[in-house]
Write an enzyme that holds these catalytic residues in place. Sequence first.
Site, PDB file in Angstrom:
ATOM      1  N   SER A 134     -10.290  -0.980   7.437  1.00  0.00           N
ATOM      2  CA  SER A 134      -9.940  -0.387   5.633  1.00  0.00           C
ATOM      3  C   SER A 134      -9.874  -1.484   5.020  1.00  0.00           C
ATOM      4  O   SER A 134      -9.350  -1.540   4.457  1.00  0.00           O
ATOM      5  CB  SER A 134      -8.955   0.618   6.209  1.00  0.00           C
ATOM      6  N   LYS A 162       0.819  -1.573  -0.135  1.00  0.00           N
ATOM      7  CA  LYS A 162      -0.201  -0.252  -0.142  1.00  0.00           C
ATOM      8  C   LYS A 162       0.854   1.126  -0.066  1.00  0.00           C
ATOM      9  O   LYS A 162       1.806   1.370   0.782  1.00  0.00           O
ATOM     10  CB  LYS A 162      -1.024  -0.580   1.520  1.00  0.00           C
ATOM     11  N   SER A 203      -9.591   1.824   3.093  1.00  0.00           N
ATOM     12  CA  SER A 203      -9.000   2.820   2.159  1.00  0.00           C
ATOM     13  C   SER A 203      -7.922   1.747   1.314  1.00  0.00           C
ATOM     14  O   SER A 203      -7.097   2.294   0.296  1.00  0.00           O
ATOM     15  CB  SER A 203      -8.440   3.643   2.674  1.00  0.00           C
TER      16      SER A 203
END
Length: 486
Positions: free
Chosen positions: A174, A73, A150
């Site tokens: 998330s 990420k 996210s």
Amino acid sequence: MNYLDLTIKEMHEALVKKEVTPLELTKEAIKRAKEDLNNAFETILEKEAIDIASKLIEPEVDNIFWGIPIGIKDNFSTKGILTTGSSEILKDYVPVFDATVVDKLLKAHAVPIAKTCLDELAMGGTGTTGHKGTTYNPYDKKHERLAGGSSCGSAAMVSAGIAPFALGSDTGDSVRKPASYVGLVGFKPTWGRISRFGLFPFAPSLDHVAYFTRSVEDAALSLNLLAGRDLKDATSSNEPVENYIEGINDSISGKKVAVLKEVIESIHDEKTLELFNKTIENLKSKGAIVETVSFDLNLLEAIYPTYMVISCAEATSNNANLDGIKFGPRHGGDTYQEVMCNARTIGFCELIRRRFIIGSFALMRENQNDLFLRAQKARRLIVNKTNEILSKYDFIYVPAAPGIAPKFTDSSDKLSTNYLIADNILVLGNFAGLPSITLPMGLIDGMPVGANLMGAKFQEKTLFNMAKVIEDGTGLYNLSSRKLVK
């Protein structure tokens, strides 16, 4: 058979037998990444990945991540590699150090294929606010449904069969909610179990390093590598690291599972409830004791506003350095205030600006008692109730989401019980810092939906054991959209 479609454990076995090489896996992963249409990537690391993989010749039998393609990420610091947080204000930022978890993966000779997209600065749950635009759910070829956020890019990458593992961060849900939407195992450990050094801070009292895999066993094996004390992170725990794969097939007879009554009552999708009830019957057939318990409705409805106040307040403070001077491009101005205002207005999306305003408002001296301190008190009451249930039961078990991934065009009624409770229930794990895992429980109209299991702090071993029983019962092992969606 394409070896990239295997789990980490299966891929490792093939690498050890020299049926496939790290370089072959890497080239296939890069090919798939370049062909991906889900907007999952900030940066594809073709040169770096080929360089790492081509040096891996003799397999390391006891190193499960040797030669395994992975995703990272883009809010984890990577030395010498663009790390943007999917934000315009950090579009040119190149760190000078690796996050601890990235360093551990590199030392284990994993092969990073890409930095993945996210909701800007990891705030948001839709995968729509990053500066590269919307990330799509790989199960929906019409691109009408979200992957969740996210950690949208990492979720899409693993779900699309590009890598069997990807790092994410989980501040509210998330990783665990996107896992439900894209048919993956999404896991976050106890707060402090994995070092957060090098993770861009959003709300440190809630932030967890988390990750996606395609099996419960892979999730346990991953924690074996990533867990542990880190002197660079004062909040990392001294608790001894266990062998989390040990006992993963033990009996669950006598284990007590609490299902939250108000959460179930707030879900109106009958197919979701039907799938959830099937998993409960499977647990009972294996000897588990499953009971419905009540959680004060007022506390459940307070989860979302409490989360918003605390997370926005912490985010406002933690991101104050993104001002166009210390970080980010300058856009002119005669004073520091003008430079900062211009940089942040141009550099942040509307959602980020709104959250910073909420956070600043909550932290104003005249508002702190009514907003920030009140939210902290509410959090304590919610955590107390959660721990009270876990003092009597081994696990709390709920659907991970009220249904399949919603369409982008669907507008949620923010005042509905469905939104306030079923959509935000996973925040319990962040408020209390408890280990929590989402895994697939079925498909509805071709779209995945998951269940979530949460245990007491540092009880990851028993959590993986129970999750494996659920996985065995559903048969939903090593799912990917690449196999199921044509």
